[in-house]
Motif scaffolding. Structure first.
Motif, PDB file in Angstrom:
ATOM      1  N   ILE A   3      -7.803   0.726 -18.483  1.00 41.54           N
ATOM      2  CA  ILE A   3      -7.025  -0.295 -17.789  1.00 41.54           C
ATOM      3  C   ILE A   3      -7.911  -1.242 -16.982  1.00 41.54           C
ATOM      4  N   ASN A   4      -7.520  -2.502 -16.944  1.00 41.40           N
ATOM      5  CA  ASN A   4      -8.125  -3.483 -16.045  1.00 41.40           C
ATOM      6  C   ASN A   4      -7.181  -3.729 -14.881  1.00 41.40           C
ATOM      7  N   VAL A   5      -7.659  -3.508 -13.664  1.00 38.76           N
ATOM      8  CA  VAL A   5      -6.894  -3.824 -12.461  1.00 38.76           C
ATOM      9  C   VAL A   5      -7.423  -5.145 -11.913  1.00 38.76           C
ATOM     10  N   TYR A   6      -6.564  -6.151 -11.884  1.00 35.79           N
ATOM     11  CA  TYR A   6      -6.975  -7.493 -11.458  1.00 35.79           C
ATOM     12  C   TYR A   6      -6.643  -7.728  -9.988  1.00 35.79           C
ATOM     13  N   LEU A   7      -7.601  -8.302  -9.275  1.00 39.08           N
ATOM     14  CA  LEU A   7      -7.382  -8.708  -7.894  1.00 39.08           C
ATOM     15  C   LEU A   7      -6.775 -10.098  -7.901  1.00 39.08           C
ATOM     16  N   SER A   8      -5.565 -10.204  -7.398  1.00 42.89           N
ATOM     17  CA  SER A   8      -4.797 -11.430  -7.507  1.00 42.89           C
ATOM     18  C   SER A   8      -5.177 -12.446  -6.433  1.00 42.89           C
ATOM     19  N   SER A   9      -5.325 -13.721  -6.864  1.00 44.84           N
ATOM     20  CA  SER A   9      -5.639 -14.830  -5.953  1.00 44.84           C
ATOM     21  C   SER A   9      -6.838 -14.487  -5.065  1.00 44.84           C
ATOM     22  N   TYR A 194      -3.325  -3.493 -18.532  1.00 47.07           N
ATOM     23  CA  TYR A 194      -3.663  -4.403 -17.439  1.00 47.07           C
ATOM     24  C   TYR A 194      -2.579  -4.333 -16.359  1.00 47.07           C
ATOM     25  N   ASN A 195      -3.005  -4.548 -15.123  1.00 49.05           N
ATOM     26  CA  ASN A 195      -2.058  -4.789 -14.034  1.00 49.05           C
ATOM     27  C   ASN A 195      -2.802  -5.571 -12.957  1.00 49.05           C
ATOM     28  N   ASP A 196      -2.088  -6.003 -11.941  1.00 48.90           N
ATOM     29  CA  ASP A 196      -2.743  -6.795 -10.899  1.00 48.90           C
ATOM     30  C   ASP A 196      -2.149  -6.467  -9.541  1.00 48.90           C
ATOM     31  N   SER A 197      -2.890  -6.850  -8.502  1.00 51.40           N
ATOM     32  CA  SER A 197      -2.443  -6.584  -7.140  1.00 51.40           C
ATOM     33  C   SER A 197      -2.966  -7.636  -6.181  1.00 51.40           C
ATOM     34  N   SER A 198      -2.104  -8.071  -5.274  1.00 53.50           N
ATOM     35  CA  SER A 198      -2.532  -8.956  -4.186  1.00 53.50           C
ATOM     36  C   SER A 198      -2.681  -8.170  -2.890  1.00 53.50           C
ATOM     37  N   ASN A 199      -2.554  -6.839  -2.973  1.00 51.58           N
ATOM     38  CA  ASN A 199      -2.592  -6.025  -1.755  1.00 51.58           C
ATOM     39  C   ASN A 199      -3.943  -6.050  -1.057  1.00 51.58           C
ATOM     40  N   TRP A 200      -5.026  -6.360  -1.794  1.00 55.91           N
ATOM     41  CA  TRP A 200      -6.338  -6.472  -1.150  1.00 55.91           C
ATOM     42  C   TRP A 200      -6.269  -7.529  -0.042  1.00 55.91           C
ATOM     43  N   ALA A 201      -5.502  -8.608  -0.281  1.00 56.55           N
ATOM     44  CA  ALA A 201      -5.386  -9.697   0.692  1.00 56.55           C
ATOM     45  C   ALA A 201      -4.250  -9.448   1.672  1.00 56.55           C
ATOM     46  N   GLN A 202      -3.129  -8.903   1.177  1.00 57.34           N
ATOM     47  CA  GLN A 202      -1.995  -8.642   2.055  1.00 57.34           C
ATOM     48  C   GLN A 202      -2.368  -7.652   3.153  1.00 57.34           C
ATOM     49  N   ALA A 203      -3.208  -6.685   2.796  1.00 57.23           N
ATOM     50  CA  ALA A 203      -3.601  -5.667   3.773  1.00 57.23           C
ATOM     51  C   ALA A 203      -4.302  -6.285   4.974  1.00 57.23           C
ATOM     52  N   GLN A 204      -5.298  -7.122   4.713  1.00 61.75           N
ATOM     53  CA  GLN A 204      -6.015  -7.708   5.848  1.00 61.75           C
ATOM     54  C   GLN A 204      -5.134  -8.689   6.610  1.00 61.75           C
ATOM     55  N   LYS A 205      -4.189  -9.338   5.918  1.00 63.15           N
ATOM     56  CA  LYS A 205      -3.262 -10.262   6.579  1.00 63.15           C
ATOM     57  C   LYS A 205      -2.474  -9.542   7.652  1.00 63.15           C
ATOM     58  N   THR A 280     -11.155  -4.633  -1.068  1.00 64.27           N
ATOM     59  CA  THR A 280     -11.625  -4.970  -2.415  1.00 64.27           C
ATOM     60  C   THR A 280     -12.246  -3.742  -3.066  1.00 64.27           C
ATOM     61  N   HIS A 281     -13.063  -3.038  -2.322  1.00 66.71           N
ATOM     62  CA  HIS A 281     -13.731  -1.857  -2.860  1.00 66.71           C
ATOM     63  C   HIS A 281     -12.713  -0.775  -3.213  1.00 66.71           C
ATOM     64  N   TYR A 282     -11.680  -0.657  -2.398  1.00 67.33           N
ATOM     65  CA  TYR A 282     -10.632   0.317  -2.703  1.00 67.33           C
ATOM     66  C   TYR A 282     -10.021   0.043  -4.073  1.00 67.33           C
ATOM     67  N   PHE A 283      -9.705  -1.229  -4.354  1.00 68.75           N
ATOM     68  CA  PHE A 283      -9.034  -1.540  -5.615  1.00 68.75           C
ATOM     69  C   PHE A 283      -9.984  -1.485  -6.804  1.00 68.75           C
ATOM     70  N   VAL A 284     -11.260  -1.744  -6.586  1.00 70.28           N
ATOM     71  CA  VAL A 284     -12.237  -1.542  -7.651  1.00 70.28           C
ATOM     72  C   VAL A 284     -12.297  -0.051  -8.002  1.00 70.28           C
ATOM     73  N   LYS A 285     -12.292   0.790  -6.975  1.00 70.86           N
ATOM     74  CA  LYS A 285     -12.313   2.230  -7.199  1.00 70.86           C
ATOM     75  C   LYS A 285     -10.972   2.739  -7.731  1.00 70.86           C
ATOM     76  N   LEU A 286      -9.885   2.070  -7.350  1.00 67.93           N
ATOM     77  CA  LEU A 286      -8.581   2.430  -7.895  1.00 67.93           C
ATOM     78  C   LEU A 286      -8.599   2.338  -9.421  1.00 67.93           C
ATOM     79  N   GLN A 287      -9.220   1.295  -9.926  1.00 65.70           N
ATOM     80  CA  GLN A 287      -9.337   1.125 -11.371  1.00 65.70           C
ATOM     81  C   GLN A 287     -10.016   2.338 -12.009  1.00 65.70           C
ATOM     82  N   ASP A 288     -11.100   2.807 -11.394  1.00 61.82           N
ATOM     83  CA  ASP A 288     -11.807   3.978 -11.918  1.00 61.82           C
ATOM     84  C   ASP A 288     -10.906   5.206 -11.918  1.00 61.82           C
TER      85      ASP A 288
END
Length: 304
Positions: A3-9, A194-205, A280-288
């Motif tokens: 699977i590819n996990v995409y970081l959105s926006s 494939y799937n995607d997530s904007s949570n990398w940005a929502q979290a810091q927001k 960002t690192h969390y979601f890169v590792k999530l993919q693994d």
């Protein structure tokens, strides 16, 4: 590969810094026409080699749920010429699927054909009528396309419904992208490509970071840790303060070893940026981790 996990926006500054910190990491990015900004050109062209896979969303979600000012910037003409200009830079592009209703098949297909008639041959159709109550969208798309996306629907987070649709698509030898769903427990047992997530940005927001829960809990594999400099309405998620987490020392050691970021950095003048890097690192590792779960489920042999 799996699977590819995409970081959105994704953000250009985060991309450049994270690539410096992790030169060998696999970074997949989804950009949205609905949020085009001055940094997009640099990600699409100047720094394209720093991104492993790059895809483009039409901004249909923004069109449906944003204010009127934001909607005025999103139209089919603008999107199709944007696609035409940068088509070769994207691995695939999502259709301009602005009709999110169960009866939007005809309108969305018309938009798809307009894009394809411009020579954009990597457009992915998006399913909205999950149950086929008006049109068997899944069946129709299987006949024509290699990749099929599951878009906005009240069933998008219904694991049983999604699993049945994904199985149907995979059994037909096609690939599937699930838009906007990235929770580990939602995707680990579903053979998505494939799937995607904007949570990398929502979290810091909203002032928190993701971390893998300790000790491992299959019902709650990750945890969101908030910070005292960004008080939010915490009634829904009941987020724990970073300082109160029993395994805080493990978190600090992990982010220091992996990213060179300290506890002081997470509260410093550049705290937002540092928290973005951690997420960002969390979601890169999530993919693994999801790839490992998919292999454990035998998806690599069932759907080679």
């Amino acid at each position: 590969m799996g699977i590819n996990v995409y970081l959105s926006s994704f953000d250009l500054d985060v991309l450049l810094e994270y690539r410096t910190l992790k030169p060998d990491a696999e970074i997949n990015v989804l950009l949205s026409y609905g949020t085009v900004n001055n940094n997009y050109y640099d990600m699409i062209v100047t720094h394209r080699e720093k991104i492993d896979s790059l895809i483009l969303d039409s901004g249909a979600f923004t069109y449906n749920f944003a204010n009127e000012f934001a909607r005025q910037k999103i139209d089919l003409d603008g999107f199709r010429y944007y696609c035409k200009t940068f088509n070769d830079c994207f691995d695939f592009i999502f259709n301009f699927d602005v009709n999110f209703t169960d009866s939007g098949y005809a309108e969305n297909c018309m938009n798809q054909k307009i894009l394809e008639e411009m020579g954009i041959d990597n457009v992915v159709p998006v399913v909205h009528d999950y149950l086929g109550e008006n049109t068997d969208e899944v069946g129709e798309f299987i006949k024509q396309y290699e990749i099929i996306s599951l878009g906005s629907s009240k069933y998008r987070t219904d694991k049983k419904v999604v699993s049945e649709i994904v199985k149907r698509i995979k059994d037909a030898g096609r690939k599937v992208h699930l838009l906007g769903v990235s929770a580990y427990n939602s995707i680990k047992d579903v053979p998505l490509d494939y799937n995607d997530s904007s949570n990398w940005a929502q979290a810091q927001k909203f002032g928190y970071i993701y971390f893998w829960n300790q000790p491992y809990n299959p019902e709650k594999p990750d945890i969101m840790l908030r910070f005292r400099d960004n008080e939010i309405d915490n009634t829904k998620n009941q987020l724990m303060y970073f300082e109160d987490y029993d395994h805080r020392d493990e978190v600090e050691k992990y982010i220091k070893d992996e990213l060179g970021i300290t506890y002081r950095d997470l509260y410093g003048h550049n705290s937002t940026f540092c928290r973005q890097l951690v997420n960002t690192h969390y979601f890169v590792k999530l993919q693994d981790r999801v790839r490992e779960a998919h292999i454990a489920n035998g998806f690599d042999t069932l759907y080679p």
